[in-house]
Design an enzyme around this catalytic site. Sequence first.
Site, PDB file in Angstrom:
ATOM      1  N   GLU A 283       0.810  -1.337   0.031  1.00  0.00           N
ATOM      2  CA  GLU A 283      -0.300  -0.101  -0.060  1.00  0.00           C
ATOM      3  C   GLU A 283       0.832   1.227   0.148  1.00  0.00           C
ATOM      4  O   GLU A 283       0.631   2.143  -0.578  1.00  0.00           O
ATOM      5  CB  GLU A 283      -1.010   0.111   1.065  1.00  0.00           C
ATOM      6  CG  GLU A 283      -2.201   0.667   0.981  1.00  0.00           C
ATOM      7  CD  GLU A 283      -3.097   0.436   2.094  1.00  0.00           C
ATOM      8  OE1 GLU A 283      -4.067  -0.142   1.912  1.00  0.00           O
ATOM      9  OE2 GLU A 283      -3.033   1.043   3.311  1.00  0.00           O
ATOM     10  N   GLU A 286       1.922   1.691  -3.519  1.00  0.00           N
ATOM     11  CA  GLU A 286       0.788   2.271  -4.216  1.00  0.00           C
ATOM     12  C   GLU A 286       0.875   3.727  -3.931  1.00  0.00           C
ATOM     13  O   GLU A 286       0.468   4.337  -5.047  1.00  0.00           O
ATOM     14  CB  GLU A 286      -0.270   1.548  -3.800  1.00  0.00           C
ATOM     15  CG  GLU A 286      -1.381   1.609  -4.821  1.00  0.00           C
ATOM     16  CD  GLU A 286      -2.658   1.146  -4.392  1.00  0.00           C
ATOM     17  OE1 GLU A 286      -2.465   0.107  -3.272  1.00  0.00           O
ATOM     18  OE2 GLU A 286      -3.896   1.129  -4.843  1.00  0.00           O
ATOM     19  N   CYS A 310      -8.354  -1.777   4.102  1.00  0.00           N
ATOM     20  CA  CYS A 310      -8.097  -3.103   4.972  1.00  0.00           C
ATOM     21  C   CYS A 310      -9.402  -3.761   5.775  1.00  0.00           C
ATOM     22  O   CYS A 310      -9.313  -4.729   6.598  1.00  0.00           O
ATOM     23  CB  CYS A 310      -6.847  -3.243   5.804  1.00  0.00           C
ATOM     24  SG  CYS A 310      -6.526  -1.921   6.440  1.00  0.00           S
ATOM     25  N   SER A 330      -7.120   1.919  -2.273  1.00  0.00           N
ATOM     26  CA  SER A 330      -6.128   1.137  -2.515  1.00  0.00           C
ATOM     27  C   SER A 330      -6.444  -0.315  -3.300  1.00  0.00           C
ATOM     28  O   SER A 330      -7.838  -0.892  -2.667  1.00  0.00           O
ATOM     29  CB  SER A 330      -5.096   0.869  -1.118  1.00  0.00           C
ATOM     30  OG  SER A 330      -4.545  -0.319  -1.349  1.00  0.00           O
ATOM     31  N   LYS A 369     -15.279  -9.957   7.907  1.00  0.00           N
ATOM     32  CA  LYS A 369     -14.457 -10.807   7.167  1.00  0.00           C
ATOM     33  C   LYS A 369     -14.661 -11.899   6.816  1.00  0.00           C
ATOM     34  O   LYS A 369     -14.488 -12.556   5.866  1.00  0.00           O
ATOM     35  CB  LYS A 369     -13.051 -10.818   8.326  1.00  0.00           C
ATOM     36  CG  LYS A 369     -12.333  -9.665   8.458  1.00  0.00           C
ATOM     37  CD  LYS A 369     -11.141  -9.642   8.039  1.00  0.00           C
ATOM     38  CE  LYS A 369     -10.151  -8.373   8.043  1.00  0.00           C
ATOM     39  NZ  LYS A 369     -10.562  -7.421   8.932  1.00  0.00           N
ATOM     40  N   GLU A 372     -16.231 -11.173   3.439  1.00  0.00           N
ATOM     41  CA  GLU A 372     -15.144 -11.032   2.662  1.00  0.00           C
ATOM     42  C   GLU A 372     -14.555 -12.065   2.077  1.00  0.00           C
ATOM     43  O   GLU A 372     -14.327 -12.435   0.814  1.00  0.00           O
ATOM     44  CB  GLU A 372     -14.060  -9.979   3.175  1.00  0.00           C
ATOM     45  CG  GLU A 372     -12.848  -9.815   2.616  1.00  0.00           C
ATOM     46  CD  GLU A 372     -11.737  -9.080   3.082  1.00  0.00           C
ATOM     47  OE1 GLU A 372     -11.651  -9.381   4.480  1.00  0.00           O
ATOM     48  OE2 GLU A 372     -10.977  -8.135   2.516  1.00  0.00           O
ATOM     49  N   GLU A 377     -14.070 -12.610  -5.582  1.00  0.00           N
ATOM     50  CA  GLU A 377     -12.521 -12.240  -6.217  1.00  0.00           C
ATOM     51  C   GLU A 377     -11.576 -12.897  -5.202  1.00  0.00           C
ATOM     52  O   GLU A 377     -10.393 -12.843  -5.496  1.00  0.00           O
ATOM     53  CB  GLU A 377     -12.492 -10.725  -5.776  1.00  0.00           C
ATOM     54  CG  GLU A 377     -13.709  -9.881  -6.434  1.00  0.00           C
ATOM     55  CD  GLU A 377     -14.867  -9.530  -5.385  1.00  0.00           C
ATOM     56  OE1 GLU A 377     -15.798 -10.407  -5.580  1.00  0.00           O
ATOM     57  OE2 GLU A 377     -14.619  -8.772  -4.653  1.00  0.00           O
ATOM     58  N   CYS A 526     -10.134  -2.083  14.706  1.00  0.00           N
ATOM     59  CA  CYS A 526     -10.492  -3.277  14.700  1.00  0.00           C
ATOM     60  C   CYS A 526     -10.828  -3.916  16.269  1.00  0.00           C
ATOM     61  O   CYS A 526     -11.251  -4.839  16.534  1.00  0.00           O
ATOM     62  CB  CYS A 526      -9.600  -4.430  14.074  1.00  0.00           C
ATOM     63  SG  CYS A 526      -9.386  -3.727  12.450  1.00  0.00           S
TER      64      CYS A 526
END
Lengths: 595, 404
Positions: A283, A286, A310, A330, A369, A372, A377, A526
């Site tokens: 990141e 990036e 994230c 990102s 998550k 996710e 993907e 988190c």
Amino acid sequence: MKEMINLKIDDINVSVEAGTTILEAAKKANVRIPTLCYHPDLCIAGNCRICMVEVEGSLTLTAACAMPVSENMVIHTNSLKVRTARKHNIELLLSEHNSECTKCYKNGNCELQDLAAEYKITNETFIDLVPFHNYTIDHYSPAIIKDDSKCIRCQRCVRTCEELQSVSALGVAYKGEHMKISTFMEKSMFDVVCTNCGQCVNRCPVGALVEKNYIDQVWDAIYDPSKHVVLQTAPAVRIALGEDLGYDPGEIVTGKMVAAIKKLGIDSVLDTDFTADLTIMEEGTELLTRLKKALVDKDSSVALPMMTSCSPGWIKFIEHQFPQLLPNLSTCKSPQQMFGALAKTYYAQKRNIDPADIVSVSVMPCTAKKFEADRPEMRSSGYKDVDYVLTTRELAVMIKQAGIDFESLKEEKYDSIMGQSTGAAVIFGATGGVMEAALRTAYELVTGREVPFDGLNITPVRGMEGVKEASVKIEGTLPEWKFLEGAILNTAIAHGLVNAKKVMELVDSGKANYHFIEIMACPGGCLGGGGQPIPTNMEIRMKRNKAIYQEDAGMPIRKSHENPEIALIYKEFLEKPLGHTSHKLLHTTYIDRTK
Amino acid sequence: MSSQNLKKTDMIFGLCHTTDVEHLLPGGVCKTNEEKFVVLEEVIKKDPQDIIDDIIESGLKGRGGAGFPTGLKWKFASLSPEKEKYVICNADEGEPGTFKDRDILLKVPAKVFAGMTMCGYCINAKKGYLYLRGEYKFMLPELRKVLDSFHEVIKKIGYDFHIDILLGSGAYVCGEETALMESMEGHRGEARNKPPYPTVEGFRNKPTVINNVETFVNVTMIQKFGVAEFKKLGTQDSRGSKVFSVSGDTPKPGVYELELGMKLSDFVDEYGDGDTKAVQVGGASGFCVPRKKFNETIIGFEGIPTGGSMMLFNSSRSMYNVLTNYLEFFAEESCGQCTPCRVGCQQLIRGIRAVKCGQKSPDYLDALLKLTASMKLTAKCGLGQSVANSFSSIVSNFTEEMIY
Ligand SMILES: Cc1cc2nc3c(=O)[nH]c(=O)nc-3n(C[C@H](O)[C@H](O)[C@H](O)COP(=O)(O)O)c2cc1C
Ligand code: SF4
Ligand code: SF4
Ligand code: SF4
Ligand code: SF4
Ligand code: FES
């Protein structure tokens, strides 16, 4: 100073600031008043009518959570009237409730059950109303189960979703006896704007909103001798797990946690922190690449500010609410998903295991998550990168099921490879942590010197303020980064989606001059995730936060780029940040969900 | 056979009976009665504090049901230094058996608007809202016409106050003042926690006076005739006259204006069909008075107050059915947010059914009566609190009808 108010609660004289509620004043006097709809993170609803007290001179009883104190109030919290009325209201709630505690996921951690136990509700005074309601269960989401037959209509979830997350996926529908908590057009949670953040799950006092658990699936994988089970633990798990195992909030239990997971029979206990460090490399690169394109190549198509990616709750939020800003995200996968993709490629190769035999499990402070991991993907290894996602709470359940005496365990270390980490990775668990980790690495990459903050502690990005801003001036750049000389890097950090929304509105209106923005879906980051131990509230989040920075300070390595396993993986496998393999395994795409 | 104790009055509907704009002249004079709007013109020359004191002195209590002293309410709102304040007229009229505000708005809307404007003047609010029951939508064109001329009139007397009309959502609970404000703000109609009271934090969290339609008319009339004249009507605790909606087993259902403080027996003599066994005073949320208590029951704040509904039942009626109807209404119309009201109503209905069909013993009625006591003590708003009124008065006065 505020005016002080004197009052009497159960014959105890109390003096509190004006504006204090009876409930808070009672707490100060060490008088406990039971509550259900009250949650310290949320506005006052005053709808359960459990916290009723008797205020002398008042014709009715008074809801302690909703009533501010006044001078010379005389309050009784345990009179016959109070007791009778409270018991009635508990009995009423139970009569509308599918009380099947022994078959309930919240058995043992349920506020209604606690109240029923406290008031020893044994006889059934009232008529069972459950058969008269057409209660339904929504199992459709991979992250959250909504069981209306357990709902006590306290609206904590509704307030959470609106006040903390500005999503309003849940709302109140119908009135009177038909009143229920519902979604848009009564669709499944899976089919609405819900981000799966689980904040509502964390605040639901009963079993009406719970995570979809994968405990049995993980046990099955453990018992299957043909499977190699790798398990990663997220940064915020180690500072909260203890709460579900008898420790006070803020206790760091990393070593015991690793030992306990090994005892469960997991083949390899690894650390999401490793891929948090990797995230910083990818990141950070990036961001610098985008800045270069914008500043040197004058490429106006570069999307800036860049935003972190994230937090999967945040991803789903932006996909629904600000799809026009998706290019600013990102492309990095979350650390969990980077880990999953590497577990079935790099790790499999190094350990010489057929990836088909690897079961990849993660323990996360997060319910999003789970969603996710199910995204189509997230199969770049050729397999499902992460097979099962457990919350911190589910891990605690497994540890208890295995009969492990957690306290007496000897601390153990993570396995290798992909078990090494840094202080920079640990702080991913707190709001501002990703920003701090990124700055520690990026600044050094660009200047060859450490960030100009005492002891690497970038304090302006820390803390519980909803939106934080920090600017760093870049000076003394290395030759290849000359274009950044003298540049001021403007950053913003938001946690809780209500704050994310504020920042996005600024960005969307073109009024923001940020370069880099960190967003975490959950309040506090988190550490306050939807999958963390219940209760979670500001006091507890602060304690967990302190523990995280304590853990960081105690780490021998505190910068992601100095993690030796990171250097190794680039050398052996990935070549370089944003390289071909990285691109394939560590980066992803997003979906405009308004279409 | 009109009794001397039952006095028909003409305070509310008297004087300017018409809504016809033709009768509103520049300067605010009503053609049929020269003085009508002049009242307003004089009022805004007075000291607001004096007007408030007048209203306190008059003893006027709110006509929407709860009976809060109107002058005090205005006083509280006037004390706030806040610049933004509101006046709301509660015309939601959802109480079963109540249709008097409908008549008032059809016949003398200008008096309502005048009262609202006086309130605005007293508390220093520039904006008023008439929250009109959804079913009264048909009145809108006429009300708007009157309102337009009214706005012109107050502009001419050099005063700045604007009234808007909003249509209600059709839920009974939205008549409750704080639920009404939630609904006005575009939220779900759910009662708020009190305090803060509307006079401190009401509509848009600003100080707000909310009064019933009839309350505003009374204010206008007090200003018109003076406090002393107003106080001649009614009793110590219940000053003035009241508009009643009379329905049920009566040969002459309709809207009547009567002096407060009458004996129920006198009322029944006038409006009953000769076979009245009970009167439900105050609608579903009010009390049921059996024949044997007609003589001792005073209609007013010292006895049984009412928002206006008087429903008569003769001996052909099953009080069990009457109660079941009320309970079904409450179970349906509760906003559903709070435990005692939402679940309590369901339990009461199923409970009396279970007793009636023998699934529960008659003793269970006692358990239910205790439950209603808790509902009264713990429900969040007046709706849940008042379910006990009809339940306990019907169950204890007509116990046999509940069981057999
Ligand atoms: C469930 C419920 C419904 C109500 N409906 C009305 C109504 O339709 N009209 C009304 O004026 N007041 C109604 N009220 C009373 C209002 O809350 C409030 O007390 C009243 O508007 C105040 O005006 P007043 O002081 O002039 O009576 C209702 C109260 C409750 C609890
Ligand atoms: S939600 Fe609580 S009270 Fe209800 S069944 Fe589950 S454990 Fe029992
Ligand atoms: S999971 Fe999050 S977004 Fe979804 S309903 Fe709950 S609080 Fe709202
Ligand atoms: S789902 Fe849970 S939090 Fe939401 S209203 Fe029901 S019981 Fe309360
Ligand atoms: S008493 Fe009834 S109407 Fe009032 S707030 Fe409670 S549930 Fe809603
Ligand atoms: S905790 Fe006070 S009403 Fe629910």
